[in-house]
Scaffold this motif. Sequence first.
Motif, PDB file in Angstrom:
ATOM      1  N   ILE A   6       0.798  -1.141  -0.231  1.00 16.68           N
ATOM      2  CA  ILE A   6       0.016   0.016  -0.015  1.00 16.68           C
ATOM      3  C   ILE A   6       0.893   1.236   0.048  1.00 16.68           C
ATOM      4  O   ILE A   6       0.372   2.111  -0.751  1.00 16.68           O
ATOM      5  N   ASP A   7       1.736   1.459   0.748  1.00 18.70           N
ATOM      6  CA  ASP A   7       2.586   2.472   0.985  1.00 18.70           C
ATOM      7  C   ASP A   7       3.117   2.887  -0.330  1.00 18.70           C
ATOM      8  O   ASP A   7       3.005   3.891  -0.768  1.00 18.70           O
ATOM      9  N   GLU A   8       4.033   2.222  -0.717  1.00 22.00           N
ATOM     10  CA  GLU A   8       4.474   2.151  -2.171  1.00 22.00           C
ATOM     11  C   GLU A   8       3.614   2.516  -3.258  1.00 22.00           C
ATOM     12  O   GLU A   8       3.841   3.385  -4.067  1.00 22.00           O
ATOM     13  N   TYR A   9       2.525   1.993  -3.386  1.00 12.06           N
ATOM     14  CA  TYR A   9       1.648   2.092  -4.331  1.00 12.06           C
ATOM     15  C   TYR A   9       1.082   3.490  -4.163  1.00 12.06           C
ATOM     16  O   TYR A   9       0.882   4.167  -5.252  1.00 12.06           O
ATOM     17  N   LEU A  10       0.632   3.966  -3.120  1.00 10.50           N
ATOM     18  CA  LEU A  10       0.005   5.233  -2.976  1.00 10.50           C
ATOM     19  C   LEU A  10       1.125   6.451  -3.148  1.00 10.50           C
ATOM     20  O   LEU A  10       0.588   7.456  -3.795  1.00 10.50           O
ATOM     21  N   MET A  11       2.091   6.027  -2.627  1.00 10.45           N
ATOM     22  CA  MET A  11       3.268   7.225  -2.652  1.00 10.45           C
ATOM     23  C   MET A  11       3.481   7.327  -4.154  1.00 10.45           C
ATOM     24  O   MET A  11       4.005   8.627  -4.612  1.00 10.45           O
ATOM     25  N   LYS A  12       3.080   6.391  -5.271  1.00 12.88           N
ATOM     26  CA  LYS A  12       3.675   6.713  -6.675  1.00 12.88           C
ATOM     27  C   LYS A  12       2.673   7.525  -7.305  1.00 12.88           C
ATOM     28  O   LYS A  12       2.609   8.089  -8.482  1.00 12.88           O
ATOM     29  N   LYS A  13       1.435   7.832  -6.649  1.00 15.04           N
ATOM     30  CA  LYS A  13       0.549   8.640  -7.296  1.00 15.04           C
ATOM     31  C   LYS A  13       0.804  10.297  -7.218  1.00 15.04           C
ATOM     32  O   LYS A  13       1.198  10.596  -6.297  1.00 15.04           O
ATOM     33  N   PRO A  14       0.695  10.889  -8.392  1.00 12.54           N
ATOM     34  CA  PRO A  14       1.023  12.287  -8.189  1.00 12.54           C
ATOM     35  C   PRO A  14       0.347  13.230  -7.342  1.00 12.54           C
ATOM     36  O   PRO A  14      -0.820  12.924  -6.762  1.00 12.54           O
ATOM     37  N   GLY A  15       1.282  13.817  -6.538  1.00 11.84           N
ATOM     38  CA  GLY A  15       0.916  14.807  -5.629  1.00 11.84           C
ATOM     39  C   GLY A  15       0.585  14.277  -4.088  1.00 11.84           C
ATOM     40  O   GLY A  15      -0.010  14.953  -3.224  1.00 11.84           O
ATOM     41  N   VAL A  16       0.780  13.092  -3.626  1.00 11.45           N
ATOM     42  CA  VAL A  16       0.317  12.357  -2.699  1.00 11.45           C
ATOM     43  C   VAL A  16       1.705  12.712  -1.722  1.00 11.45           C
ATOM     44  O   VAL A  16       2.773  12.600  -1.866  1.00 11.45           O
TER      45      VAL A  16
END
Length: 121
Positions: A6-16
């Motif tokens: 989850i952490d890696e997945y979400l942190m790859k999203k723009p602006g997160v």
Amino acid sequence: MKYPWIDEYLMKKPGVTRDLQKDWNWIRYKIGEKMFAAICLDDSDKPYYITLKLEPLEGEFWRQQYEDIISGYYMNKTHWNSVKADGEVPDDILREMLDKSYELILGSFSKKKQKEITGNE
């Protein structure tokens, strides 16, 4: 936690961005100052819920499909949903829910701000 990605997945999203809300012991994922997801930690810093925002009817649908999805833990029960961190929700379903939560919050910004956040001109 069953969902270590989850952490890696979400942190790859723009602006997160992420922070730790110490009073709640939650790792919050935000766009600007608006939270779209959180990992709720217990007193031993072990994840027990992943909380995210969905359209009310979609949240209700997923809660009916999986007993490990409940109304938002310590959140608005209409708009927020919580997934048990060691539950049986498939990874692809949780990814879809997280994506929709991100898009829902991103869509709450002006078109100009959305372009700034995503880098799309």
